[in-house]
Every structure is written in C-alpha cells, then in structure tokens.
Design a protein around this motif. Structure first.
Motif, PDB file in Angstrom:
ATOM      1  N   ARG A 226      -7.906  -6.428   8.404  1.00  0.00           N
ATOM      2  CA  ARG A 226      -9.078  -6.891   8.073  1.00  0.00           C
ATOM      3  C   ARG A 226      -9.561  -7.715   9.375  1.00  0.00           C
ATOM      4  O   ARG A 226     -10.724  -8.133   9.564  1.00  0.00           O
ATOM      5  N   SER A 253      -6.425  -3.898   2.766  1.00  0.00           N
ATOM      6  CA  SER A 253      -7.745  -4.591   2.729  1.00  0.00           C
ATOM      7  C   SER A 253      -8.765  -3.621   3.310  1.00  0.00           C
ATOM      8  O   SER A 253      -9.721  -3.692   3.235  1.00  0.00           O
ATOM      9  N   GLN A 265      -3.797   4.552   4.470  1.00  0.00           N
ATOM     10  CA  GLN A 265      -2.889   3.255   4.102  1.00  0.00           C
ATOM     11  C   GLN A 265      -1.207   3.288   4.236  1.00  0.00           C
ATOM     12  O   GLN A 265      -0.961   4.192   3.711  1.00  0.00           O
ATOM     13  N   ILE A 266      -0.983   1.988   4.661  1.00  0.00           N
ATOM     14  CA  ILE A 266       0.514   2.072   4.658  1.00  0.00           C
ATOM     15  C   ILE A 266       0.996   0.760   4.096  1.00  0.00           C
ATOM     16  O   ILE A 266       0.427  -0.355   4.046  1.00  0.00           O
ATOM     17  N   GLY A 320      -3.747 -13.805  19.911  1.00  0.00           N
ATOM     18  CA  GLY A 320      -4.957 -13.653  20.593  1.00  0.00           C
ATOM     19  C   GLY A 320      -6.293 -13.014  19.996  1.00  0.00           C
ATOM     20  O   GLY A 320      -5.687 -12.528  18.915  1.00  0.00           O
TER      21      GLY A 320
HETATM   22  C1  LIG Z   1       0.664  -4.769  -5.871  1.00  0.00           C
HETATM   23  C2  LIG Z   1       0.222  -4.807  -4.586  1.00  0.00           C
HETATM   24  C3  LIG Z   1       0.449  -3.653  -3.558  1.00  0.00           C
HETATM   25  C4  LIG Z   1      -0.355  -3.850  -2.401  1.00  0.00           C
HETATM   26  N1  LIG Z   1       0.021  -2.633  -1.549  1.00  0.00           N
HETATM   27  C5  LIG Z   1      -0.400  -2.854  -0.136  1.00  0.00           C
HETATM   28  C6  LIG Z   1      -0.130  -1.648   0.632  1.00  0.00           C
HETATM   29  O1  LIG Z   1       0.247  -0.591   0.390  1.00  0.00           O
HETATM   30  N2  LIG Z   1      -0.506  -1.879   2.051  1.00  0.00           N
HETATM   31  C7  LIG Z   1      -1.030  -2.728   2.365  1.00  0.00           C
HETATM   32  O2  LIG Z   1      -1.547  -3.032   3.627  1.00  0.00           O
HETATM   33  N3  LIG Z   1      -1.322  -4.075   1.801  1.00  0.00           N
HETATM   34  C8  LIG Z   1      -1.172  -3.997   0.220  1.00  0.00           C
HETATM   35  N4  LIG Z   1      -1.315  -4.998  -0.749  1.00  0.00           N
HETATM   36  C9  LIG Z   1      -2.359  -6.058   0.100  1.00  0.00           C
HETATM   37  C10 LIG Z   1      -1.311  -7.232   0.828  1.00  0.00           C
HETATM   38  O3  LIG Z   1      -0.929  -8.136   0.047  1.00  0.00           O
HETATM   39  C11 LIG Z   1      -2.321  -7.775   1.575  1.00  0.00           C
HETATM   40  O4  LIG Z   1      -3.416  -8.322   0.849  1.00  0.00           O
HETATM   41  C12 LIG Z   1      -2.929  -6.978   2.707  1.00  0.00           C
HETATM   42  O5  LIG Z   1      -1.953  -6.016   3.548  1.00  0.00           O
HETATM   43  C13 LIG Z   1      -3.550  -7.674   3.868  1.00  0.00           C
HETATM   44  O6  LIG Z   1      -4.161  -6.848   4.664  1.00  0.00           O
HETATM   45  P1  LIG Z   1      -4.757  -7.258   6.112  1.00  0.00           P
HETATM   46  O7  LIG Z   1      -3.542  -7.706   6.974  1.00  0.00           O
HETATM   47  O8  LIG Z   1      -5.820  -6.271   6.784  1.00  0.00           O
HETATM   48  O9  LIG Z   1      -5.719  -8.454   5.852  1.00  0.00           O
HETATM   49  P2  LIG Z   1      -5.578 -10.146   6.013  1.00  0.00           P
HETATM   50  O10 LIG Z   1      -4.315 -10.618   5.068  1.00  0.00           O
HETATM   51  O11 LIG Z   1      -6.747 -10.935   5.369  1.00  0.00           O
HETATM   52  O12 LIG Z   1      -5.241 -10.222   7.596  1.00  0.00           O
HETATM   53  C14 LIG Z   1      -6.033 -10.263   8.647  1.00  0.00           C
HETATM   54  C15 LIG Z   1      -5.372 -10.736   9.899  1.00  0.00           C
HETATM   55  O13 LIG Z   1      -6.285 -10.465  10.969  1.00  0.00           O
HETATM   56  C16 LIG Z   1      -6.107 -11.510  11.868  1.00  0.00           C
HETATM   57  N5  LIG Z   1      -7.423 -11.869  12.549  1.00  0.00           N
HETATM   58  C17 LIG Z   1      -8.471 -12.408  12.138  1.00  0.00           C
HETATM   59  N6  LIG Z   1      -9.494 -12.144  13.248  1.00  0.00           N
HETATM   60  C18 LIG Z   1      -8.567 -11.754  14.306  1.00  0.00           C
HETATM   61  C19 LIG Z   1      -9.149 -11.338  15.635  1.00  0.00           C
HETATM   62  N7  LIG Z   1     -10.197 -11.629  15.972  1.00  0.00           N
HETATM   63  N8  LIG Z   1      -8.013 -11.094  16.435  1.00  0.00           N
HETATM   64  C20 LIG Z   1      -6.859 -10.790  15.986  1.00  0.00           C
HETATM   65  N9  LIG Z   1      -6.249 -11.050  14.725  1.00  0.00           N
HETATM   66  C21 LIG Z   1      -7.335 -11.473  13.891  1.00  0.00           C
HETATM   67  C22 LIG Z   1      -5.794 -12.866  10.674  1.00  0.00           C
HETATM   68  O14 LIG Z   1      -5.319 -13.915  11.548  1.00  0.00           O
HETATM   69  C23 LIG Z   1      -5.009 -12.347   9.827  1.00  0.00           C
HETATM   70  O15 LIG Z   1      -3.773 -12.402   9.971  1.00  0.00           O
HETATM   71  C24 LIG Z   1      -1.041  -4.737  -1.731  1.00  0.00           C
HETATM   72  C25 LIG Z   1      -1.074  -5.952  -2.574  1.00  0.00           C
HETATM   73  C26 LIG Z   1      -0.568  -5.900  -4.102  1.00  0.00           C
HETATM   74  C27 LIG Z   1      -0.656  -6.931  -5.015  1.00  0.00           C
END
Ligand SMILES: Cc1cc2nc3c(=O)[nH]c(=O)nc-3n(C[C@H](O)[C@H](O)[C@H](O)COP(=O)(O)OP(=O)(O)OC[C@H]3O[C@@H](n4cnc5c(N)ncnc54)[C@H](O)[C@@H]3O)c2cc1C
Length: 359
Positions: A226, A253, A265-266, A320
């Motif tokens: 995200r 996300s 999706q992983i 960063g």
């Molecule tokens: C039952 C269940 C099953 C799930 N199955 C999966 C699954 O199979 N796969 C999966 O991925 N998730 C799954 N999830 C969701 C999981 O819990 C997380 O919500 C999801 O992985 C978060 O995605 P994300 O890292 O893209 O987003 P976020 O958690 O929002 O993280 C975004 C990251 O980007 C960083 N960031 C922001 N801006 C910048 C920038 N400019 N430069 C560098 N870094 C930046 C932030 O610091 C943050 O760490 C599941 C959840 C449940 C409840």
C-alpha cells in the motif's frame, strides 16, 4: 460408495495428480512430487504420478525424470480440457478400484475443484490449502495449513477414512531436479467415459487478464504494498522487475484496491512464493503476508518506517522513501546492465544507502 470391507491397511501408494495446463504439466503439480517422494519413502510405498488428459503418454517420460516410481497416464479425448465431471469421474473410479493411501493435488482452481468432488464421492478426507505435509509415527499424513489469519498452524489428520487427500499451495515445495536417466513404470489407461458423463462443457475460453504471470514460479519478485500509494505508481515496480528480469507481486491491500489482480497476491490467502530474490516496496510485512514469502532466499525491503515488521524477515532493509530510492535503483541497475558502472561504484552506492542490518 467406499467399500465397507476395506481396512485402512488395504490402502497403499502416494498419488500426485498432475494437471495439464496449456498442453504441459502444470509446474505446481510437479512440485508435489518433491513432498510426495519424501512421504512415499517414509511410508515405504510407491509414488505414482497420475496424469489425466489427451496426449498424456508424451509427458510420461518427463514425469519419470522427476522421480516417481510409476506414471499412470489416463488417456481420453473427453479429458482434453478440464472438466470437473470428466476428471472427477475418472479419479473417483480409479481411487475406488486401486485404493491409494494418499492423493495430493495442487491448490490451483482446478485442483481445489477436483479434490472436493473426489473427496465427496469417495467419502474420504480432504485438507485444503496445505503448506506442509509430514508423516507421524503412526504412519498418518499430517496436513499442516495456516489458520486464524495466519496466527496459528493447524495439523489435520484423517484417521478414519482413506485416501487421505490434500490440496497443497503452489510454491510450498520446490520442483524436484529433473534427471533424464530416471526410470518409472508407465501404465496407460483408457477410462470408461461417455459424453453424457459431462454435464457442463466450456463453449469458449476467454482470457480476461493480459498478465497471467504466475508469481509462485518467479525467480525474482518485486512486491508492492500500500506504500505505493496509487495504481499510477505501478510503473516503478514494473521497471525494477524488468531490469532485474523478474515479475511483480502484491499484498492483499493492493489487490483489494484493484491496483493488481488477485493472481498477484502473496500470502496466507494468496500464493506461496520462494524466489531467489524478493524485493518489498512499501510492504508492512503483516504475518498474513510473510507466511507466503518466508521461503524466499534473499529479501530486500524498502520501507519508510524503521519499525516496520518487514525488516524482521529482510536480509537487507532500506529505511526510506521508495519514491526516492526506487528510481535511483532502476537508474543504477540500468547503468550496471549497460556496463556503465563498475563494482567499485556499486560498493560506494551500497555505502551511500541507509542500509539496516536484519534484526
Ligand atoms: C484472514 C486474513 C488473510 C489475509 N491474507 C493476506 C494475504 O494473503 N496477503 C497479504 O498481503 N495480506 C493478507 N492479509 C492482510 C494483512 O493482514 C495486511 O493487512 C496486508 O498484508 C498489508 O498490506 P500492505 O503491507 O500493502 O499495507 P500496509 O500494512 O498499509 O503497509 C504499507 C507500508 O508501506 C510503508 N510506506 C508508506 N509509504 C512509503 C513510502 N513512501 N516509501 C516506503 N514505504 C512506505 C508503510 O510504512 C507501511 O509499512 C490478510 C488478512 C487477514 C485478516
């Protein structure tokens, strides 16, 4: 349907269903020959590659090279394209007649579909979406899969019925090494299958997505989270993947926001991957995500939050802004590929990056 008089000990043999996709054995079903081999060796039973389709015999020698003891090639024109009715009937009939102790399927769309139908018709157990298979001291198959949002692992046993059946996530096991010199018994079976056995037939196959890349098979992955902020920024990931010869993957996300299709999706509810190199861009590293990438050989994470969980699984962590780091990385990698940069410069580049030791 199951023969009432058959004791569990009458069931012998570990079968792996080999799916054919686009005329070739589907790579994730070949991966099952790795775990199938170790389970069969532990039980001192035969490992059988069961392939169903048209032109199956042509693949039999290849399957032998991947280390099974026997190839059963079920050949019929009506098996040419996948149909749950046709493949379900063929597998059910064979299982009831030959009584294998274990049948494994890849957790592909077809594998999940087929396994559930066969389980219902043979009244056998089925554990879905396993990531690990073991054999316990009683010789039972221990089918392990993540549960409760990836926070726990469940071990599932099928103590009362046979065969024990499991679908296994693509990428959970590596594909066995191919050795042309390996031999296996090859058996061709023509099943009793009629057009009226097939109630649903596809009239037309339309591929809706232009990128059908299977992330579970990628050697190098650039995975976006995200933190990428918008679909419009995907070009950064694609450019990086291109210069490295890799593919793009995603977190849930990203898929939920419609930036990439679910096939990218992983994680726990996505694919399991084990690439040589995994680069995470703006991925927080939630456990539901990392459960799907822990087998990666080398992980580089770029995240602006120094406390992000992704750094706990990273070999190199870069704290960063990805929008500053990734364009620079692409530029330098391109220079390197074009021979415009030498190793000394790479050392100085490394020194200039805010690298963080893995914790
Ligand atoms: C039952 C269940 C099953 C799930 N199955 C999966 C699954 O199979 N796969 C999966 O991925 N998730 C799954 N999830 C969701 C999981 O819990 C997380 O919500 C999801 O992985 C978060 O995605 P994300 O890292 O893209 O987003 P976020 O958690 O929002 O993280 C975004 C990251 O980007 C960083 N960031 C922001 N801006 C910048 C920038 N400019 N430069 C560098 N870094 C930046 C932030 O610091 C943050 O760490 C599941 C959840 C449940 C409840």
């Amino acid at each position: 349907m199951i023969s009432a008089g058959s004791p569990l000990s009458a069931y012998k043999g570990v079968w792996v269903w080999i799916q054919i996709a686009q005329g070739e054995p589907y790579p994730p079903s070949l991966e099952l020959l790795t775990v199938g081999r170790s389970v069969a060796d532990r039980l001192k039973e035969e490992l059988v590659a069961l392939i169903t389709g048209r032109g199956t015999e042509a693949h039999a020698r290849t399957l032998a090279g991947f280390g099974c003891d026997r190839v059963v090639a079920v050949e019929h024109p009506l098996l040419e394209s996948f149909s749950t009715d046709a493949h379900g009937k063929v597998l059910t009939d064979l299982i009831l007649a030959r009584k294998p102790s274990i049948v494994l399927y890849s957790a592909s769309l077809e594998g999940r579909d087929l396994a559930s139908v066969v389980a219902a018709r043979t009244l056998s157990g089925l554990a879905a979406d396993c990531t690990t298979l073991e054999v316990n001291e009683k010789g039972q198959l221990v089918q392990i899969r993540p549960d409760y949002g990836g926070k726990s692992l469940s071990a599932i046993l099928t103590p009362k019925t046979r065969p024990q059946m499991a679908t296994v996530r693509p990428g959970a096991y590596p594909r066995p090494a191919f050795n042309e010199a390996r031999k296996a018994a090859i058996e061709v079976i023509i099943p009793d299958l009629r057009p009226e056995d097939i109630r649903v037939r596809p009239l037309k196959l339309e591929v809706r997505t232009t990128d059908t890349a299977d992330v579970s098979q990628a050697d190098i992955l650039v995975v976006v989270g995200r933190g990428l902020r918008s679909k419009d920024n995907l070009h950064l990931a694609y450019e990086l993947a291109e210069v490295l010869g890799g593919r793009v993957g995603a977190t849930l996300s990203v898929v939920e926001r419609g930036w990439l299709p679910s096939s990218f999706q992983i994680g726990q509810t996505g694919k399991i991957v084990a690439p040589r190199l995994y680069i995470a861009l703006g991925v927080s590293g939630a456990i539901q995500h990392t459960v799907g990438m822990e087998g990666s050989k080398f992980v580089i994470a770029i995240n602006s939050d120094p406390d992000s969980r992704i750094f706990t699984v990273a070999d190199i962590g870069i704290v960063g802004d990805l929008f500053e780091i990734v364009p620079e990385l692409i530029k330098r990698l391109k220079e390197y590929v074009q021979g415009k940069i030498d190793h000394e410069k790479i050392t100085s580049l490394k020194a200039s990056l805010p690298l963080r030791e893995p914790s």
